[in-house]
Design an enzyme around this catalytic site. Structure first.
Site, mmCIF file in Angstrom:
data_model
loop_
_atom_site.group_PDB
_atom_site.id
_atom_site.type_symbol
_atom_site.label_atom_id
_atom_site.label_comp_id
_atom_site.label_asym_id
_atom_site.label_seq_id
_atom_site.Cartn_x
_atom_site.Cartn_y
_atom_site.Cartn_z
ATOM 1 N N ARG A 13 0.801 -1.228 0.000
ATOM 2 C CA ARG A 13 0.000 0.000 0.000
ATOM 3 C C ARG A 13 0.838 1.284 0.000
ATOM 4 O O ARG A 13 0.388 2.310 -0.487
ATOM 5 C CB ARG A 13 -0.927 -0.012 1.211
ATOM 6 C CG ARG A 13 -2.305 -0.483 0.826
ATOM 7 C CD ARG A 13 -3.311 -0.148 1.843
ATOM 8 N NE ARG A 13 -2.851 -0.448 3.192
ATOM 9 C CZ ARG A 13 -3.656 -0.609 4.213
ATOM 10 N NH1 ARG A 13 -4.945 -0.498 4.047
ATOM 11 N NH2 ARG A 13 -3.200 -0.871 5.404
ATOM 12 N N LYS B 229 0.941 -18.578 5.981
ATOM 13 C CA LYS B 229 0.077 -19.030 7.069
ATOM 14 C C LYS B 229 -0.483 -17.814 7.813
ATOM 15 O O LYS B 229 0.127 -16.761 7.727
ATOM 16 C CB LYS B 229 0.845 -19.942 8.002
ATOM 17 C CG LYS B 229 1.726 -19.200 9.023
ATOM 18 C CD LYS B 229 2.172 -20.114 10.131
ATOM 19 C CE LYS B 229 2.500 -19.324 11.371
ATOM 20 N NZ LYS B 229 2.991 -20.042 12.486
ATOM 21 N N HIS C 288 7.019 -23.101 6.481
ATOM 22 C CA HIS C 288 8.472 -23.016 6.333
ATOM 23 C C HIS C 288 9.196 -24.155 7.059
ATOM 24 O O HIS C 288 10.364 -24.423 6.778
ATOM 25 C CB HIS C 288 9.003 -21.644 6.742
ATOM 26 C CG HIS C 288 8.932 -21.368 8.202
ATOM 27 N ND1 HIS C 288 7.813 -20.872 8.808
ATOM 28 C CD2 HIS C 288 9.845 -21.528 9.178
ATOM 29 C CE1 HIS C 288 8.035 -20.743 10.097
ATOM 30 N NE2 HIS C 288 9.263 -21.131 10.352
ATOM 31 N N LYS D 162 13.016 -26.728 6.004
ATOM 32 C CA LYS D 162 14.228 -26.896 6.807
ATOM 33 C C LYS D 162 15.009 -28.122 6.333
ATOM 34 O O LYS D 162 14.429 -29.158 6.027
ATOM 35 C CB LYS D 162 13.870 -27.061 8.292
ATOM 36 C CG LYS D 162 13.419 -25.756 8.937
ATOM 37 C CD LYS D 162 13.076 -25.984 10.392
ATOM 38 C CE LYS D 162 12.513 -24.726 11.014
ATOM 39 N NZ LYS D 162 13.516 -23.715 11.299
ATOM 40 N N GLU E 26 10.305 -22.485 22.221
ATOM 41 C CA GLU E 26 10.834 -21.146 21.950
ATOM 42 C C GLU E 26 11.140 -20.454 23.269
ATOM 43 O O GLU E 26 10.486 -20.720 24.281
ATOM 44 C CB GLU E 26 9.801 -20.316 21.193
ATOM 45 C CG GLU E 26 9.440 -20.864 19.830
ATOM 46 C CD GLU E 26 8.334 -20.046 19.184
ATOM 47 O OE1 GLU E 26 8.653 -19.181 18.365
ATOM 48 O OE2 GLU E 26 7.160 -20.264 19.511
ATOM 49 N N ASP F 31 -1.511 -21.872 15.986
ATOM 50 C CA ASP F 31 -0.313 -21.232 15.442
ATOM 51 C C ASP F 31 0.803 -22.240 15.139
ATOM 52 O O ASP F 31 1.597 -22.028 14.243
ATOM 53 C CB ASP F 31 0.190 -20.185 16.456
ATOM 54 C CG ASP F 31 1.213 -19.248 15.854
ATOM 55 O OD1 ASP F 31 0.940 -18.707 14.761
ATOM 56 O OD2 ASP F 31 2.289 -19.059 16.456
ATOM 57 N N HIS G 49 2.769 -26.678 11.783
ATOM 58 C CA HIS G 49 4.157 -27.128 11.823
ATOM 59 C C HIS G 49 4.322 -28.511 12.465
ATOM 60 O O HIS G 49 4.966 -29.397 11.903
ATOM 61 C CB HIS G 49 5.030 -26.130 12.604
ATOM 62 C CG HIS G 49 4.951 -24.730 12.080
ATOM 63 N ND1 HIS G 49 4.955 -24.447 10.741
ATOM 64 C CD2 HIS G 49 4.871 -23.543 12.712
ATOM 65 C CE1 HIS G 49 4.883 -23.133 10.586
ATOM 66 N NE2 HIS G 49 4.822 -22.569 11.770
ATOM 67 N N LYS H 46 5.999 -21.114 24.271
ATOM 68 C CA LYS H 46 6.823 -19.906 24.300
ATOM 69 C C LYS H 46 7.373 -19.708 25.702
ATOM 70 O O LYS H 46 6.817 -20.210 26.668
ATOM 71 C CB LYS H 46 5.987 -18.711 23.888
ATOM 72 C CG LYS H 46 5.507 -18.830 22.457
ATOM 73 C CD LYS H 46 4.901 -17.566 21.953
ATOM 74 C CE LYS H 46 4.527 -17.694 20.499
ATOM 75 N NZ LYS H 46 5.674 -17.854 19.589
HETATM 76 P P1 NAD Z 1 3.084 -6.879 8.187
HETATM 77 O O1 NAD Z 1 1.897 -6.269 8.836
HETATM 78 O O2 NAD Z 1 4.432 -6.544 8.702
HETATM 79 O O3 NAD Z 1 3.076 -6.484 6.635
HETATM 80 C C1 NAD Z 1 1.900 -6.499 5.879
HETATM 81 C C2 NAD Z 1 2.183 -6.016 4.465
HETATM 82 O O4 NAD Z 1 0.948 -6.017 3.767
HETATM 83 C C3 NAD Z 1 2.748 -4.602 4.364
HETATM 84 O O5 NAD Z 1 3.666 -4.582 3.293
HETATM 85 C C4 NAD Z 1 1.523 -3.766 4.006
HETATM 86 O O6 NAD Z 1 1.829 -2.606 3.253
HETATM 87 C C5 NAD Z 1 0.779 -4.743 3.155
HETATM 88 N N1 NAD Z 1 -0.663 -4.442 3.088
HETATM 89 C C6 NAD Z 1 -1.516 -4.253 4.124
HETATM 90 N N2 NAD Z 1 -2.757 -4.003 3.646
HETATM 91 C C7 NAD Z 1 -2.668 -4.037 2.310
HETATM 92 C C8 NAD Z 1 -3.590 -3.872 1.254
HETATM 93 N N3 NAD Z 1 -4.893 -3.598 1.486
HETATM 94 N N4 NAD Z 1 -3.154 -3.989 -0.005
HETATM 95 C C9 NAD Z 1 -1.863 -4.261 -0.276
HETATM 96 N N5 NAD Z 1 -0.938 -4.442 0.674
HETATM 97 C C10 NAD Z 1 -1.329 -4.324 1.944
HETATM 98 O O7 NAD Z 1 2.812 -8.450 8.171
HETATM 99 P P2 NAD Z 1 3.894 -9.624 8.105
HETATM 100 O O8 NAD Z 1 4.353 -9.924 9.487
HETATM 101 O O9 NAD Z 1 4.925 -9.327 7.078
HETATM 102 O O10 NAD Z 1 3.001 -10.867 7.668
HETATM 103 C C11 NAD Z 1 2.575 -11.068 6.337
HETATM 104 C C12 NAD Z 1 1.951 -12.466 6.210
HETATM 105 O O11 NAD Z 1 2.923 -13.437 6.537
HETATM 106 C C13 NAD Z 1 0.774 -12.709 7.164
HETATM 107 O O12 NAD Z 1 -0.126 -13.589 6.538
HETATM 108 C C14 NAD Z 1 1.421 -13.430 8.345
HETATM 109 O O13 NAD Z 1 0.495 -14.255 9.030
HETATM 110 C C15 NAD Z 1 2.445 -14.267 7.599
HETATM 111 N N6 NAD Z 1 3.594 -14.679 8.438
HETATM 112 C C16 NAD Z 1 4.428 -13.727 8.973
HETATM 113 C C17 NAD Z 1 5.517 -14.132 9.726
HETATM 114 C C18 NAD Z 1 6.475 -13.136 10.306
HETATM 115 O O14 NAD Z 1 7.471 -13.577 10.907
HETATM 116 N N7 NAD Z 1 6.272 -11.850 10.164
HETATM 117 C C19 NAD Z 1 5.751 -15.491 9.945
HETATM 118 C C20 NAD Z 1 4.885 -16.430 9.371
HETATM 119 C C21 NAD Z 1 3.811 -15.999 8.610
#
Ligand code: NAD
Length: 482
Positions: free
Chosen positions: A51, A147, A177, A181, A215, A234, A239, A330
């Site tokens: 965005r 996920k 993920h 591994k 963790e 979660d 996993h 955790k």
């Molecule tokens: P985040 O909130 O840090 O990032 C979200 C991203 O989505 C940002 O780039 C934001 O600009 C974008 N976004 C939000 N609304 C939007 C829209 N309407 N249109 C387009 N883009 C939009 O989230 P994250 O932690 O990076 O997680 C992203 C995905 O990965 C989620 O499904 C989360 O469950 C999954 N995930 C994250 C992690 C992690 O370690 N962060 C681990 C496993 C899974």
């Protein structure tokens, strides 16, 4: 030894959510490492889409900072500028109409098109629809879905149906993920690539199996998200379930996506329902200078679990009567993930006076120090008769394989598999649904009786009841060691 790098086809990889936490911490640094390893060949490009109103230069700055923070040793390779030149950015709102024609114009024919959905799951459907309606994806495109994949069976079914209305199953890569591994894949190599283990891999020789994912961190900044989910949703549903499948499945006829996934699905379908006395939920308590789970989650009345331990059984010929003990949590005493196959005692010991129980244990460590060790019984060295002692035959990959052990991070490997079109290490839609079908009644049971998780001390192995869960079967958990 030098790692062998297998080139992949030229690709355009679009990361929806390309400015988010996951993209900055894992996906982009991972792609940079693959670039340095020579795997991002040809004119492959990475296109961030989110965005924020950025242009290419602004996105390159953001990625540069992400790599400085999370890029590991490779950030000093001197090749960052070359990588950054492969990056582009398109501002897009997943739920709006702006930006889609720019993205379509940027995409090229004749290269692999992949779209990584690294956004909140509530946006997965909107993205799939707009990729399709704006003609961005094309018939051979691949989508990578993060996920959580639903929060119950109904949600997972709905999401599968939405994705299926725009993409074939062969185009959908549901990422877990853990499957990327190195050790997890080694598990299959060990089981099916050696004559030693498979004949013993059944209820005749295996006493029980333990899977631990521990963790040391709490829920920290993810508290409000985590509080709606809990350890069962979660960690266990995805996993731990995947690890269980790989340990328990029948040998697939070949190492090929559907052959492997068919066998995993059969395991999930054979899982016995879990009775309330077979499962323990926990929540970490406050400690000196450290907040409790409820404080971290900013929910003083939260009943969500940050720990779960359970005993389950598999109804098939191979595993009848063999308990599987799973636990994850955790704020535990160490960061450690391990699968331990504990073999049965010898039916008779010929060594007089040897009262101790000696057991062969095959331990597969996912972290830290990925590797495998096999506990064997030998004679204690020195004079004084036959005293027996248990020693590990240790194969820490870093020691045994040197440079070769420097395997790509799970995300890197899985992204390269997407580009190759290899779905073996990704979950199929029916697998995910089957896992929810097993998980849902457990969670519904907790909700129906307002189950209160047991408090546990931070830095411990979890609540006392989790010890009892296994002690009453005359067994004990393996120590959680970092
Ligand atoms: P985040 O909130 O840090 O990032 C979200 C991203 O989505 C940002 O780039 C934001 O600009 C974008 N976004 C939000 N609304 C939007 C829209 N309407 N249109 C387009 N883009 C939009 O989230 P994250 O932690 O990076 O997680 C992203 C995905 O990965 C989620 O499904 C989360 O469950 C999954 N995930 C994250 C992690 C992690 O370690 N962060 C681990 C496993 C899974």
């Amino acid at each position: 030894m030098v790692s062998r790098v297998i080139p992949v086809d030229t690709f355009d990889l679009v990361i929806f959510g390309g400015t988010g936490d996951l993209a900055r911490r894992k996906i982009l640094p991972g792609l940079f490492r693959r670039f340095i390893a020579g795997q991002m060949t040809g004119e492959s490009r990475v296109i961030g889409a989110a965005r924020s109103e950025l242009d290419d230069a602004g996105y390159r700055d953001l990625v540069c900072e992400a790599i400085a923070e999370f890029g590991g040793a490779e950030k000093d390779s001197g090749r960052l500028e070359e990588f950054l030149a492969r990056l582009h950015y398109v501002p897009i709102d997943a739920t709006g109409e702006g930006g889609w024609s720019d993205l379509r114009d940027l995409m090229r024919d004749g290269v692999v098109r992949a779209f990584y959905f690294s956004v909140a799951p509530s946006l997965f459907g909107a993205l799939a629809e707009r990729l399709h309606s704006n003609d961005v994806a094309g018939p051979d495109a691949r989508i990578v879905v993060e996920k959580p994949f639903g929060r119950d069976l109904g949600g997972a079914r709905e999401l599968n149906a939405t994705l299926a209305s725009h993409f074939d199953e062969r185009q959908i890569y549901r990422i877990d993920h853990y499957l990327g591994k190195e050790t997890v894949q080694n598990l299959m190599a060990i089981r099916f690539g050696n004559v030693l283990f498979e004949p013993l891999w059944n209820s005749h020789y295996v006493d029980h199996i333990q899977i631990t994912v521990a963790e040391t961190v709490g829920v920290g900044g993810r508290g409000s998200y985590y509080d709606k989910s809990g350890a069962m949703r979660d960690m266990v549903q995805n996993h731990l379930m995947q690890l269980l499948c790989l340990i328990a499945m029948e040998p697939p006829s070949q190492f090929e996506a559907d052959a492997v996934r068919d066998e995993k699905l059969k395991v999930i379908r054979a899982l016995q329902p879990v009775e309330p006395h077979q499962i323990v939920r926990g929540q970490y308590d406050a400690a000196a200078g450290a907040a409790s789970y409820r404080e971290d989650a900013e929910n003083p009345r939260s009943f969500t679990e940050s720990f779960v331990a359970l005993k389950l059984g598999i109804s098939n010929l191979r595993w009848a009567g063999v308990p599987f003990y799973l636990r994850t949590g955790k704020k535990l005493k160490a960061r450690s993930s391990e699968i331990a196959v504990v073999f049965k005692d010898l039916p008779h010991s010929m060594f007089e006076g040897d009262e101790k129980r000696h057991r062969n244990i095959l331990s597969i460590r996912l972290q830290p120090n990925e590797g495998i060790d096999l506990q064997v019984t030998i004679k204690e060295p020195g004079p004084g008769g036959m005293r027996l002692v248990d020693v590990p035959l240790d194969m820490t990959f870093a020691d045994a394989l040197g440079d070769e052990a420097e395997a790509p991070d799970a995300y890197e490997r899985l992204i390269m598999d997407v580009i190759r079109g290899n779905q073996t290490l990704f979950m199929r839609g029916d697998e995910v649904e089957a896992a929810w079908r097993w998980t849902d009644p457990i969670i519904e049971g907790w909700e129906a009786r307002s189950d209160v998780p047991k408090l546990y001390e931070q830095g411990s192995s979890g609540p006392e009841d989790a010890q009892m869960l296994i002690h009453r079967d005359g067994r004990r958990w393996r120590d959680i060691r970092g």
